[in-house]
Each structure stands twice: as structure tokens, then as C-alpha cells.
Design a protein around this motif. Sequence first.
Motif, PDB file in Angstrom:
ATOM      1  N   ASP A   2       5.850   4.582   0.068  1.00 41.65           N
ATOM      2  CA  ASP A   2       7.272   4.258   0.122  1.00 41.65           C
ATOM      3  C   ASP A   2       7.550   2.869  -0.452  1.00 41.65           C
ATOM      4  OD1 ASP A   2       7.811   6.681   1.258  1.00 41.65           O
ATOM      5  OD2 ASP A   2       7.881   5.929   3.310  1.00 41.65           O
ATOM      6  N   THR A   3       6.686   1.928  -0.172  1.00 42.17           N
ATOM      7  CA  THR A   3       6.860   0.570  -0.687  1.00 42.17           C
ATOM      8  C   THR A   3       6.753   0.562  -2.206  1.00 42.17           C
ATOM      9  OG1 THR A   3       5.940  -0.324   1.349  1.00 42.17           O
ATOM     10  CG2 THR A   3       6.018  -1.796  -0.548  1.00 42.17           C
ATOM     11  N   LEU A   5       7.451   3.030  -4.251  1.00 41.11           N
ATOM     12  CA  LEU A   5       8.675   3.634  -4.788  1.00 41.11           C
ATOM     13  C   LEU A   5       9.854   2.663  -4.712  1.00 41.11           C
ATOM     14  CD1 LEU A   5       8.419   7.287  -3.434  1.00 41.11           C
ATOM     15  CD2 LEU A   5       8.112   6.495  -5.786  1.00 41.11           C
ATOM     16  N   LEU A   6       9.924   1.906  -3.632  1.00 39.45           N
ATOM     17  CA  LEU A   6      10.983   0.917  -3.492  1.00 39.45           C
ATOM     18  C   LEU A   6      10.866  -0.168  -4.560  1.00 39.45           C
ATOM     19  CD1 LEU A   6      13.398  -0.050  -1.810  1.00 39.45           C
ATOM     20  CD2 LEU A   6      11.772  -1.298  -0.380  1.00 39.45           C
ATOM     21  N   VAL A   7       9.658  -0.648  -4.787  1.00 41.06           N
ATOM     22  CA  VAL A   7       9.431  -1.658  -5.827  1.00 41.06           C
ATOM     23  C   VAL A   7       9.758  -1.083  -7.199  1.00 41.06           C
ATOM     24  CG1 VAL A   7       7.642  -3.028  -6.983  1.00 41.06           C
ATOM     25  CG2 VAL A   7       7.747  -2.982  -4.487  1.00 41.06           C
ATOM     26  N   THR A   9      11.801   1.358  -7.949  1.00 41.66           N
ATOM     27  CA  THR A   9      13.251   1.508  -8.043  1.00 41.66           C
ATOM     28  C   THR A   9      13.920   0.180  -8.377  1.00 41.66           C
ATOM     29  OG1 THR A   9      13.194   3.312  -6.440  1.00 41.66           O
ATOM     30  CG2 THR A   9      15.313   2.236  -6.782  1.00 41.66           C
ATOM     31  N   ASN A  10      13.495  -0.890  -7.743  1.00 47.13           N
ATOM     32  CA  ASN A  10      14.062  -2.205  -8.024  1.00 47.13           C
ATOM     33  C   ASN A  10      13.728  -2.693  -9.430  1.00 47.13           C
ATOM     34  OD1 ASN A  10      15.625  -3.371  -5.767  1.00 47.13           O
ATOM     35  ND2 ASN A  10      13.804  -2.793  -4.623  1.00 47.13           N
TER      36      ASN A  10
END
Length: 166
Positions: A2-3, A5-7, A9-10
Amino acid sequence: MDTLLLVLTNVIGGSTYPVNAVMLRGFTHRDALFVRTALCALLFLPVLWRARRRLSALSARDWALMTGVATFGYALPLALGNYGQTLSTSSSAALFIGMEPVSIVVLSCLFLDERLTGLKLLSMIAGLTGATLIAFQGPPHFGAALGGRMAGDIVLAAAGCCWALY
């Protein structure tokens, strides 16, 4: 995972401003808006096809609301962002997108009767002050005529505010 994917995305979201700056070297801001919107519309067609039954059941009021959000919450901020970036910089565009969460808080207070606490207000002031100081490379000088980069930064801030409607 999840981390990661978050990175990712940013990184993708943050890269839109320098990529947009490159695109604006070869296109006018109007043409860039058309190309970006047309490409997104083509990529979105399979989603529309899959949702066609649910979309056909929407009322006229629903379509009017979606049209309003599409116009003022998507097309307008894209147009303002492209135009503002022709007058300013991609780093200013990336900073002034921070107007979106501030605008969401303000709109929530106005239309959803949410309470504006002292901490929320202080956080908004601190964030806006920091972004303004970085984008203007110091305190803004409003005494001079609004032109050039100052005008571009104001247009970019308006684009950030409009994204709150989306």
C-alpha cells in the motif's frame, strides 16, 4: 504494498506539472487542454461502456449536477492551470494545487455545516503562508501591476480552488 502504491500515485500526480510545462512548449494552452481532455475521454470510454445501464437511469438533475462538476471542477481548473502555467512555473503550479484542500475545508463549512475549529484555521493559514512564501520566493509584492508571473500565480491559485469542486 500500500505504501508503494501511495508513493507511486504521488510521483505520477506530481510529475504532471513538469510534463505539462513541456507540453505547453509545443501547444497553446487551449490546444493542450483539448489534447489532454480528448486523450482522457478516449481512455475513459471502456468505463462508460461498462456503466451504460446505470448512467441511463440517472435523472436530469443528476446529469445537470455532473455537468456542473465537470465544467467548474474539471475543465475550468485544467484551463486555468494551463493558462497560469504559461505565465508562471511548474513549481508554482505544484504548490498552488495546495489551494484545493483549503478550499474543500471552506466549502465544507459553507455547504455542509462543518465546524471550522481553531486548529483547522491555524493549519490552513500555516499551509497557505508557506506555499505563498515558496511560490513567490518571499513575501508577495501586490503594489506592482498584476502581470507576468504574479498573474500566473493568481490564476494557478484559482485553479487549485476550483479543483475542490471536483
